[in-house]
Design a protein around this motif. Structure first.
Motif, PDB file in Angstrom:
ATOM      1  N   CYS A   1       4.230   7.500   5.834  1.00 24.42           N
ATOM      2  CA  CYS A   1       4.830   7.136   4.631  1.00 24.42           C
ATOM      3  C   CYS A   1       3.289   7.312   4.378  1.00 24.42           C
TER       4      CYS A   1
ATOM      5  N   GLY B   1       3.438   5.694   0.902  1.00 24.90           N
ATOM      6  CA  GLY B   1       4.195   5.390  -0.418  1.00 24.90           C
ATOM      7  C   GLY B   1       2.870   4.672  -0.702  1.00 24.90           C
ATOM      8  N   THR B   2       2.888   3.727  -2.171  1.00 25.69           N
ATOM      9  CA  THR B   2       1.822   2.525  -2.276  1.00 25.69           C
ATOM     10  C   THR B   2       1.535   1.666  -0.779  1.00 25.69           C
ATOM     11  N   ALA B   3       2.354   1.141  -0.608  1.00 24.76           N
ATOM     12  CA  ALA B   3       1.733   0.151   0.460  1.00 24.76           C
ATOM     13  C   ALA B   3       1.480   0.368   1.711  1.00 24.76           C
ATOM     14  N   CYS B   4       1.816   1.527   1.779  1.00 26.26           N
ATOM     15  CA  CYS B   4       2.120   2.152   3.243  1.00 26.26           C
ATOM     16  C   CYS B   4       0.343   3.112   2.532  1.00 26.26           C
TER      17      CYS B   4
ATOM     18  N   CYS C   1       8.302   6.452   0.345  1.00 27.81           N
ATOM     19  CA  CYS C   1       8.306   5.037   0.799  1.00 27.81           C
ATOM     20  C   CYS C   1       9.859   4.802   1.593  1.00 27.81           C
ATOM     21  N   ILE C   2       9.625   4.858   2.227  1.00 32.72           N
ATOM     22  CA  ILE C   2      11.293   4.195   3.295  1.00 32.72           C
ATOM     23  C   ILE C   2      11.808   3.344   2.615  1.00 32.72           C
ATOM     24  N   GLY C   3      10.807   2.727   2.403  1.00 31.57           N
ATOM     25  CA  GLY C   3      11.909   0.829   1.955  1.00 31.57           C
ATOM     26  C   GLY C   3      11.718   0.027   2.864  1.00 31.57           C
ATOM     27  N   CYS C   4      10.730  -0.028   3.852  1.00 33.94           N
ATOM     28  CA  CYS C   4      10.126  -1.511   4.809  1.00 33.94           C
ATOM     29  C   CYS C   4       8.732  -1.143   4.545  1.00 33.94           C
ATOM     30  N   CYS C   5       8.712  -1.577   3.480  1.00 37.95           N
ATOM     31  CA  CYS C   5       7.166  -1.407   2.531  1.00 37.95           C
ATOM     32  C   CYS C   5       6.284  -3.013   3.941  1.00 37.95           C
TER      33      CYS C   5
HETATM   34  S1  FES Z   1       5.080   1.968   1.127  1.00 37.57           S
HETATM   35 FE1  FES Z   1       5.537   2.702   2.656  1.00 37.57          FE
HETATM   36  S2  FES Z   1       7.975   1.724   3.299  1.00 37.57           S
HETATM   37 FE2  FES Z   1       7.238   1.462   1.588  1.00 37.57          FE
END
Ligand code: FES
Length: 140
Positions: free
Chosen positions: A67, A69-72, A108-112
């Motif tokens: 992942c 996504g932003t958080a990852c 994002c896979i939904g578990c940020c």
């Molecule tokens: S950004 Fe990786 S799970 Fe949401």
């Protein structure tokens, strides 16, 4: 293909079924579909390549998705991806020579809250660190 009418509108379901059988759309499958539906192979490639769901190369036995996504990303997702690339000796988007692993990036896979996250097949690995990579790969 006997489940389908010889109707061009059935192209996507036929492609999905072919990929479900082999894990990807092989040149042989494209040729067979071309004959069955009387659509040129080029047109089939054009349609199939529009959709991210279709693959044209054989995937590995295990699909690793990192992942970004932003958080990852903020919590080191890029370092996880780079560590996997080094450990597997492939780049993102490629498959190992032994067809054991394919490496992909996803949003994002939904578990940020568990970032950084990677998924191997259906298994989710949370708060991954580069030091954990080899240990996790050894499970497969
Ligand atoms: S950004 Fe990786 S799970 Fe949401």
């Amino acid at each position: 293909m006997e489940d389908f009418a010889r109707d061009r509108s059935k192209l996507i379901p036929i492609l999905q079924k072919a990929q479900g059988a082999e894990g990807f759309l092989s040149p042989e499958a494209i040729a067979d579909i071309s004959s069955f539906l009387d659509i040129s192979e080029n047109d089939i490639y054009s349609v199939a390549s529009f959709y991210a769901q279709f693959r044209f190369t054989r995937p590995g036995d295990h699909i690793i998705k990192v992942c970004l996504g932003t958080a990852c990303h903020v919590r080191g997702g890029e370092r996880i991806l780079e560590s996997l690339e080094r450990a597997l000796n492939i780049q993102c988007g490629q498959t190992t020579e032994d067809f054991k692993f394919s490496l992909e990036r996803v949003a994002c896979i939904g578990c940020c809250a568990l970032a950084p996250v990677m998924v191997i097949d259906e298994d989710v690995y949370s708060k991954v660190t580069p030091a954990k990579i080899k240990e996790v790969l050894a499970l497969y």
